[in-house]
Design a protein around this motif. Structure first.
Motif, PDB file in Angstrom:
ATOM      1  N   ILE A  16      43.999  -4.380  21.005  1.00  0.00           N
ATOM      2  CA  ILE A  16      43.942  -5.783  20.578  1.00  0.00           C
ATOM      3  C   ILE A  16      43.589  -5.863  19.093  1.00  0.00           C
ATOM      4  CG2 ILE A  16      42.629  -7.926  20.827  1.00  0.00           C
ATOM      5  CD1 ILE A  16      42.423  -7.282  23.828  1.00  0.00           C
ATOM      6  N   LEU A  17      42.622  -5.040  18.663  1.00  0.00           N
ATOM      7  CA  LEU A  17      42.278  -4.999  17.242  1.00  0.00           C
ATOM      8  C   LEU A  17      43.470  -4.529  16.413  1.00  0.00           C
ATOM      9  CD1 LEU A  17      38.693  -3.411  17.293  1.00  0.00           C
ATOM     10  CD2 LEU A  17      39.314  -5.826  17.163  1.00  0.00           C
ATOM     11  N   PHE A  18      44.144  -3.509  16.890  1.00  0.00           N
ATOM     12  CA  PHE A  18      45.321  -2.975  16.200  1.00  0.00           C
ATOM     13  C   PHE A  18      46.372  -4.066  16.008  1.00  0.00           C
ATOM     14  CE2 PHE A  18      49.527  -0.846  16.682  1.00  0.00           C
ATOM     15  CZ  PHE A  18      49.516  -0.118  15.499  1.00  0.00           C
ATOM     16  N   ALA A  19      46.603  -4.855  17.055  1.00  0.00           N
ATOM     17  CA  ALA A  19      47.585  -5.939  16.965  1.00  0.00           C
ATOM     18  C   ALA A  19      47.168  -6.982  15.937  1.00  0.00           C
ATOM     19  CB  ALA A  19      47.769  -6.593  18.337  1.00  0.00           C
ATOM     20  N   GLU A  20      45.880  -7.302  15.869  1.00  0.00           N
ATOM     21  CA  GLU A  20      45.412  -8.298  14.905  1.00  0.00           C
ATOM     22  C   GLU A  20      45.541  -7.793  13.473  1.00  0.00           C
ATOM     23  OE1 GLU A  20      44.634 -11.401  15.397  1.00  0.00           O
ATOM     24  OE2 GLU A  20      45.032 -11.176  17.532  1.00  0.00           O
ATOM     25  N   PHE A  21      45.288  -6.515  13.249  1.00  0.00           N
ATOM     26  CA  PHE A  21      45.396  -5.971  11.894  1.00  0.00           C
ATOM     27  C   PHE A  21      46.844  -5.975  11.406  1.00  0.00           C
ATOM     28  CE2 PHE A  21      41.381  -3.547  13.061  1.00  0.00           C
ATOM     29  CZ  PHE A  21      40.566  -4.437  12.383  1.00  0.00           C
ATOM     30  N   LEU A  22      47.802  -5.930  12.321  1.00  0.00           N
ATOM     31  CA  LEU A  22      49.206  -5.943  11.919  1.00  0.00           C
ATOM     32  C   LEU A  22      49.693  -7.337  11.548  1.00  0.00           C
ATOM     33  CD1 LEU A  22      50.968  -3.371  14.262  1.00  0.00           C
ATOM     34  CD2 LEU A  22      49.766  -3.039  12.106  1.00  0.00           C
ATOM     35  N   ARG A  23      48.812  -8.322  11.565  1.00  0.00           N
ATOM     36  CA  ARG A  23      49.135  -9.645  11.026  1.00  0.00           C
ATOM     37  C   ARG A  23      49.022  -9.674   9.505  1.00  0.00           C
ATOM     38  NH1 ARG A  23      48.793 -14.156  14.627  1.00  0.00           N
ATOM     39  NH2 ARG A  23      48.065 -13.628  16.721  1.00  0.00           N
TER      40      ARG A  23
END
Length: 559
Positions: free
Chosen positions: A401-408
């Motif tokens: 979930i953190l990984f997905a947010e950083f890809l924003r």
């Protein structure tokens, strides 16, 4: 019905004069900061012409249903997107057009409601029309008001005149504000002896504030009390902010009434701007910022969802108004907190703000650590059966979930982490736990949007350079200040060649892989595996949708 308004709606552009921003009523001020503003203006002009022509056509053909409702809704949507992007002449003709519709004696009540709602939208900006511009026959409105009142118990009368009621404090606040700021309104200007004075303001706030403070802890009216405190703090923050902060500190030690903490936090969120900003009359609120940030941390209580919700909302509001560096604390919190699904969304919002505000430093500090944690867990995936485990791993889910947010983050800032990002997708794409593959799919969507979409690069609304030495500029002076839109220099992210290449490589690597998998092994796959694959394809399609060219085809005739 008045035929003049219909004819005038039809041939307004007879003079074929080019519309400029100077003779428009009140266009949406934000649109001029968007890229491709010229095409936006052209589209707005074409769309308004289409709406006007179709409104006129529905009346000429005598077909109110469904055309009148459809194009009235389009007009409301147009105003929402482009503002009052038409001339005063067009503005008045629209008002007269809807007034003429109300003159139909057997008009249906749904159409009456459409007329009143649209008239409310067209006439709510009272500064754009003077008394000499518009005169409305009150008998027309009175007739409908009387009919609606007489039929208030019948189903056919489930329509109401525009609800212009506002809370008394809000009205009075606007009255104070309008007298302090000179505007070219055509309202009646009272004699100086009858105008509100500073002492009137003080007396009013002192009269109301105690009732507002008491109502903060009333579960039925705490939201209204918070709104009242917001208006009062705008008038005289020095009489409101200290009392609210003191009540928060006293609620921290109150073990018998824990709901008081939640109620006061809701109120403090509404007055956050008045706490952090410096004004000529009040700047002492800034001394409360750090104590408040520290004192509300116990509100992050995983056993009380409401408390953690209002606490994170308060932190989010404050941190959007100030500048600070709290990376170490956030890093410790993220690495040691595998939160429940409801709380994850709230924490993800805070991470999103960091990524948007300072993507370079945020990615540099967080992304390698997050990817390393995922890699370490996946190194034991084969022995632990993680790839085929339907229960999943709570720690892995959190890091994904953190990984997905950083890809924003902004597309160009992600390029240097390309190899690291691709490695995570290669290792995690086949996880069949629902939370895990949904996080991976979201990461794919965010990555493709970041690489291929057009969006603002800077979310800071102040023009000051926060990197300057404190001798030249003290950031605390910009806390909570309103933006000067005339001086904004917004820069937009326009995808460059390297970003497009990265996006294309990602799509070619993973999308076609999933399509081949479905084509060759669809019948042999389990339902979970099939759903995982379809979810991933769906999110990739959403992410790269802007890259797909428009399909050119001839218009179908006689539609």
């Amino acid at each position: 019905m008045d035929d003049y308004s219909i004819e005038s709606m039809r041939d307004t552009n007879a003079d074929a004069q080019e519309t400029s921003d100077y003779n428009l009523q009140k266009p949406n001020i934000y649109n001029k900061y968007l890229p491709f503003y010229k095409s936006i203006k052209r589209h707005a002009s074409d769309l308004f012409e289409e709406i006007r022509e179709n409104l006129s056509r529905t009346i000429q053909l005598g077909e109110l249903r469904p055309g009148f409702a459809v194009w009235s809704n389009e007009l409301k949507r147009f105003i929402s997107l482009y503002g009052f992007y038409f001339t005063k002449d067009d503005h008045l003709k629209l008002i007269n057009f809807y007034l003429s519709i109300l003159s139909i004696t057997d008009l249906s009540y749904p159409d009456v409601e459409i007329c009143f709602d649209t008239l409310f939208d067209l006439m709510r900006k009272t500064s754009m029309i003077t008394r000499d511009d518009l005169i409305i026959d009150w008998r027309l409105l009175y007739r409908w008001a009387q009919l609606i009142h007489d039929l208030h118990n019948k189903t056919s009368a489930l329509v109401a005149l525009p609800n212009c009621r506002m809370d008394a404090i809000g009205i009075i606040y606007r009255e104070f504000r309008s007298e302090r700021k000179v505007r070219p309104f055509w309202f009646f200007i009272p004699h100086e002896t009858y105008r509100l004075t500073e002492q009137d303001t003080i007396d009013f706030v002192n009269c109301i504030k105690e009732y507002a403070f008491i109502s903060i802890f009333n579960k039925d009216h705490n939201k209204e009390a918070a709104e009242a405190c917001q208006y009062l703090s705008m008038l005289l923050p020095e009489l409101i902010v200290p009392s609210l902060v003191e009540q928060l500190f006293s609620s921290l030690d109150n073990m018998t009434e824990p709901h008081r903490f939640t109620s006061i936090i809701i109120c403090l969120t509404r007055v956050a701007r008045q706490i952090v900003r410096q004004t000529p009359s009040y700047s002492e609120g800034q001394i409360y910022v750090l104590p408040l940030l520290m004192s509300v941390l116990p509100g992050i209580d995983l056993n009380d969802f409401q408390k953690i919700t209002v606490t994170l909302e308060f932190l989010d509001t404050i941190l959007k108004l100030i500048t600070c560096i709290i990376r170490e604390k956030i890093s410790d919190f993220l690495s040691g907190s595998f939160l429940s699904p409801k709380v994850r969304k709230l924490v993800a919002g805070l991470i999103r703000a960091l990524v948007k505000g300072n993507p370079i430093e945020t990615l540099k500090y967080f992304l390698p650590k997050t990817c390393e944690s995922i890699e370490n867990i996946m190194d034991h995936a084969d022995s632990s059966g993680l790839l085929i485990d339907h229960k999943g791993d709570i720690e892995l889910n959190w890091y994904l979930i953190l990984f997905a947010e950083f890809l924003r983050a902004r597309g160009d800032t992600l390029l240097i982490y390309k190899q690291m990002i691709m490695s995570i997708f290669h290792r995690c794409i086949y996880l069949i736990h629902k939370d895990s593959y949904e996080a991976v799919a979201s990461a794919a969507k965010h990555l493709l949007k970041s690489l291929s979409h057009v969006y603002p690069m800077e979310y800071q609304l102040t023009v000051e350079n926060f990197d300057e030495p404190f001798v030249n500029f003290l950031p605390i002076r910009a806390w909570g200040q309103a933006a000067d839109f005339d001086n904004l220099q917004i820069q937009f992210h326009i995808p460059n060649e390297n970003e497009i290449d990265f996006a294309c490589e990602f799509v070619e690597t993973f999308l076609y892989l999933e399509l081949r998998l479905l084509n060759e092994k669809c019948l042999k796959m389990s339902n979970n595996e099939r759903l995982r694959s379809l979810t991933f394809i769906h999110h990739i399609a959403i992410g790269c949708f802007r890259m797909v060219p428009h399909v050119d085809s001839e218009k179908l005739p006689n539609l």
